[in-house]
Design a protein around this motif. Sequence first.
Motif, PDB file in Angstrom:
ATOM      1  N   THR A   1       0.856  -1.191   0.000  1.00  0.00           N
ATOM      2  CA  THR A   1       0.000   0.000   0.000  1.00  0.00           C
ATOM      3  C   THR A   1       0.885   1.231   0.000  1.00  0.00           C
ATOM      4  O   THR A   1       1.962   1.223   0.633  1.00  0.00           O
ATOM      5  N   TYR A   2       0.420   2.274  -0.688  1.00  0.00           N
ATOM      6  CA  TYR A   2       1.188   3.518  -0.767  1.00  0.00           C
ATOM      7  C   TYR A   2       0.283   4.718  -0.481  1.00  0.00           C
ATOM      8  O   TYR A   2      -0.883   4.739  -0.866  1.00  0.00           O
ATOM      9  N   ALA A   3       0.848   5.704   0.169  1.00  0.00           N
ATOM     10  CA  ALA A   3       0.158   6.985   0.290  1.00  0.00           C
ATOM     11  C   ALA A   3       0.060   7.619  -1.088  1.00  0.00           C
ATOM     12  O   ALA A   3       0.945   7.426  -1.941  1.00  0.00           O
ATOM     13  N   ASN A   4      -0.993   8.382  -1.312  1.00  0.00           N
ATOM     14  CA  ASN A   4      -1.190   9.008  -2.621  1.00  0.00           C
ATOM     15  C   ASN A   4      -0.013   9.908  -3.000  1.00  0.00           C
ATOM     16  O   ASN A   4       0.340  10.017  -4.171  1.00  0.00           O
ATOM     17  N   SER A   5       0.594  10.519  -2.001  1.00  0.00           N
ATOM     18  CA  SER A   5       1.670  11.468  -2.271  1.00  0.00           C
ATOM     19  C   SER A   5       2.930  10.806  -2.828  1.00  0.00           C
ATOM     20  O   SER A   5       3.778  11.494  -3.405  1.00  0.00           O
ATOM     21  N   VAL A   6       3.063   9.491  -2.670  1.00  0.00           N
ATOM     22  CA  VAL A   6       4.286   8.813  -3.140  1.00  0.00           C
ATOM     23  C   VAL A   6       3.995   7.753  -4.184  1.00  0.00           C
ATOM     24  O   VAL A   6       4.929   7.161  -4.746  1.00  0.00           O
ATOM     25  N   LYS A   7       2.733   7.526  -4.469  1.00  0.00           N
ATOM     26  CA  LYS A   7       2.356   6.475  -5.420  1.00  0.00           C
ATOM     27  C   LYS A   7       2.989   6.741  -6.777  1.00  0.00           C
ATOM     28  O   LYS A   7       2.935   7.861  -7.293  1.00  0.00           O
ATOM     29  N   GLY A   8       3.580   5.704  -7.350  1.00  0.00           N
ATOM     30  CA  GLY A   8       4.236   5.843  -8.638  1.00  0.00           C
ATOM     31  C   GLY A   8       5.686   6.284  -8.546  1.00  0.00           C
ATOM     32  O   GLY A   8       6.415   6.231  -9.540  1.00  0.00           O
ATOM     33  N   ARG A   9       6.113   6.724  -7.369  1.00  0.00           N
ATOM     34  CA  ARG A   9       7.502   7.171  -7.193  1.00  0.00           C
ATOM     35  C   ARG A   9       8.268   6.269  -6.218  1.00  0.00           C
ATOM     36  O   ARG A   9       9.475   6.097  -6.374  1.00  0.00           O
ATOM     37  N   PHE A  10       7.589   5.744  -5.212  1.00  0.00           N
ATOM     38  CA  PHE A  10       8.228   4.905  -4.199  1.00  0.00           C
ATOM     39  C   PHE A  10       7.817   3.449  -4.408  1.00  0.00           C
ATOM     40  O   PHE A  10       6.693   3.158  -4.829  1.00  0.00           O
ATOM     41  N   THR A  11       8.729   2.542  -4.080  1.00  0.00           N
ATOM     42  CA  THR A  11       8.449   1.109  -4.151  1.00  0.00           C
ATOM     43  C   THR A  11       8.963   0.434  -2.893  1.00  0.00           C
ATOM     44  O   THR A  11      10.140   0.576  -2.540  1.00  0.00           O
ATOM     45  N   ILE A  12       8.083  -0.309  -2.239  1.00  0.00           N
ATOM     46  CA  ILE A  12       8.472  -1.059  -1.053  1.00  0.00           C
ATOM     47  C   ILE A  12       8.693  -2.520  -1.446  1.00  0.00           C
ATOM     48  O   ILE A  12       7.993  -3.057  -2.310  1.00  0.00           O
ATOM     49  N   SER A  13       9.686  -3.146  -0.840  1.00  0.00           N
ATOM     50  CA  SER A  13       9.956  -4.552  -1.117  1.00  0.00           C
ATOM     51  C   SER A  13      10.589  -5.172   0.119  1.00  0.00           C
ATOM     52  O   SER A  13      10.994  -4.465   1.039  1.00  0.00           O
ATOM     53  N   ARG A  14      10.662  -6.487   0.119  1.00  0.00           N
ATOM     54  CA  ARG A  14      11.278  -7.146   1.264  1.00  0.00           C
ATOM     55  C   ARG A  14      12.095  -8.336   0.790  1.00  0.00           C
ATOM     56  O   ARG A  14      11.755  -8.990  -0.203  1.00  0.00           O
ATOM     57  N   ASP A  15      13.166  -8.601   1.522  1.00  0.00           N
ATOM     58  CA  ASP A  15      13.988  -9.783   1.309  1.00  0.00           C
ATOM     59  C   ASP A  15      14.011 -10.512   2.649  1.00  0.00           C
ATOM     60  O   ASP A  15      14.818 -10.196   3.532  1.00  0.00           O
ATOM     61  N   ASN A  16      13.110 -11.456   2.800  1.00  0.00           N
ATOM     62  CA  ASN A  16      12.979 -12.125   4.085  1.00  0.00           C
ATOM     63  C   ASN A  16      14.222 -12.949   4.434  1.00  0.00           C
ATOM     64  O   ASN A  16      14.524 -13.141   5.614  1.00  0.00           O
ATOM     65  N   ALA A  17      14.933 -13.403   3.424  1.00  0.00           N
ATOM     66  CA  ALA A  17      16.165 -14.149   3.685  1.00  0.00           C
ATOM     67  C   ALA A  17      17.209 -13.262   4.357  1.00  0.00           C
ATOM     68  O   ALA A  17      18.048 -13.745   5.123  1.00  0.00           O
ATOM     69  N   LYS A  18      17.156 -11.963   4.056  1.00  0.00           N
ATOM     70  CA  LYS A  18      18.096 -11.009   4.652  1.00  0.00           C
ATOM     71  C   LYS A  18      17.479 -10.276   5.839  1.00  0.00           C
ATOM     72  O   LYS A  18      18.125  -9.387   6.409  1.00  0.00           O
ATOM     73  N   ASN A  19      16.235 -10.628   6.170  1.00  0.00           N
ATOM     74  CA  ASN A  19      15.560  -9.969   7.293  1.00  0.00           C
ATOM     75  C   ASN A  19      15.525  -8.454   7.116  1.00  0.00           C
ATOM     76  O   ASN A  19      15.702  -7.687   8.076  1.00  0.00           O
ATOM     77  N   THR A  20      15.257  -8.022   5.890  1.00  0.00           N
ATOM     78  CA  THR A  20      15.344  -6.602   5.543  1.00  0.00           C
ATOM     79  C   THR A  20      14.181  -6.194   4.643  1.00  0.00           C
ATOM     80  O   THR A  20      13.753  -6.966   3.780  1.00  0.00           O
ATOM     81  N   VAL A  21      13.693  -4.979   4.865  1.00  0.00           N
ATOM     82  CA  VAL A  21      12.693  -4.357   4.007  1.00  0.00           C
ATOM     83  C   VAL A  21      13.310  -3.100   3.410  1.00  0.00           C
ATOM     84  O   VAL A  21      14.087  -2.409   4.077  1.00  0.00           O
ATOM     85  N   TYR A  22      12.942  -2.795   2.172  1.00  0.00           N
ATOM     86  CA  TYR A  22      13.512  -1.654   1.454  1.00  0.00           C
ATOM     87  C   TYR A  22      12.421  -0.674   1.044  1.00  0.00           C
ATOM     88  O   TYR A  22      11.260  -1.047   0.844  1.00  0.00           O
ATOM     89  N   LEU A  23      12.811   0.565   0.900  1.00  0.00           N
ATOM     90  CA  LEU A  23      11.949   1.584   0.305  1.00  0.00           C
ATOM     91  C   LEU A  23      12.765   2.309  -0.760  1.00  0.00           C
ATOM     92  O   LEU A  23      13.664   3.081  -0.434  1.00  0.00           O
ATOM     93  N   GLN A  24      12.468   2.014  -2.014  1.00  0.00           N
ATOM     94  CA  GLN A  24      13.119   2.696  -3.128  1.00  0.00           C
ATOM     95  C   GLN A  24      12.357   3.968  -3.421  1.00  0.00           C
ATOM     96  O   GLN A  24      11.154   3.920  -3.697  1.00  0.00           O
ATOM     97  N   MET A  25      13.050   5.091  -3.376  1.00  0.00           N
ATOM     98  CA  MET A  25      12.412   6.391  -3.558  1.00  0.00           C
ATOM     99  C   MET A  25      13.001   7.062  -4.790  1.00  0.00           C
ATOM    100  O   MET A  25      14.199   7.358  -4.829  1.00  0.00           O
ATOM    101  N   ASN A  26      12.179   7.254  -5.796  1.00  0.00           N
ATOM    102  CA  ASN A  26      12.593   7.899  -7.043  1.00  0.00           C
ATOM    103  C   ASN A  26      11.865   9.223  -7.221  1.00  0.00           C
ATOM    104  O   ASN A  26      10.872   9.497  -6.547  1.00  0.00           O
ATOM    105  N   SER A  27      12.383  10.036  -8.138  1.00  0.00           N
ATOM    106  CA  SER A  27      11.758  11.331  -8.452  1.00  0.00           C
ATOM    107  C   SER A  27      11.465  12.127  -7.189  1.00  0.00           C
ATOM    108  O   SER A  27      10.363  12.662  -7.002  1.00  0.00           O
ATOM    109  N   LEU A  28      12.442  12.202  -6.323  1.00  0.00           N
ATOM    110  CA  LEU A  28      12.245  12.858  -5.030  1.00  0.00           C
ATOM    111  C   LEU A  28      12.004  14.356  -5.212  1.00  0.00           C
ATOM    112  O   LEU A  28      12.582  14.998  -6.106  1.00  0.00           O
TER     113      LEU A  28
END
Length: 127
Positions: free
Chosen positions: A59-86
């Motif tokens: 889920t994304y807030a409207n203000s970041v939709k289309g620019r931010f991407t959330i993902s997770r790598d459970n093997a690394k016990n890590t979640v990411y937030l890729q932020m583009n067009s800041l």
Amino acid sequence: QLQLVESGGGLVQPGGSLRLSCAASGFTLAYHNIGWFRQAPGKEREGVSCINSSGGMTTYANSVKGRFTISRDNAKNTVYLQMNSLIPEDTAVYYCAADGTTHQAMCVLNRTPYDYWGQGAQVTVSS
């Protein structure tokens, strides 16, 4: 000890990109929904994005939709937030948080279910 640690913040010019990481220790991140929140000076903390434990729902807030991407790598016990067009309005301290209840199918962008929080990472968008 259960801990979340954010990294990857910094200063970036408008139009640039950053990737935030949220690393967990002391518990298995794969069992929890994870949310990213941000707080700008003088403003309330707001939900930016969340991902459920399986990674199948985001889920994304409207203000970041289309620019931010959330993902997770459970093997690394890590979640990411890729932020583009800041943009300057993205300037804030960004926090990751883990839902205190495991294996929830849906994640939400309000703070209520999130019991575990990181210390925050500063993101500054400025020329």
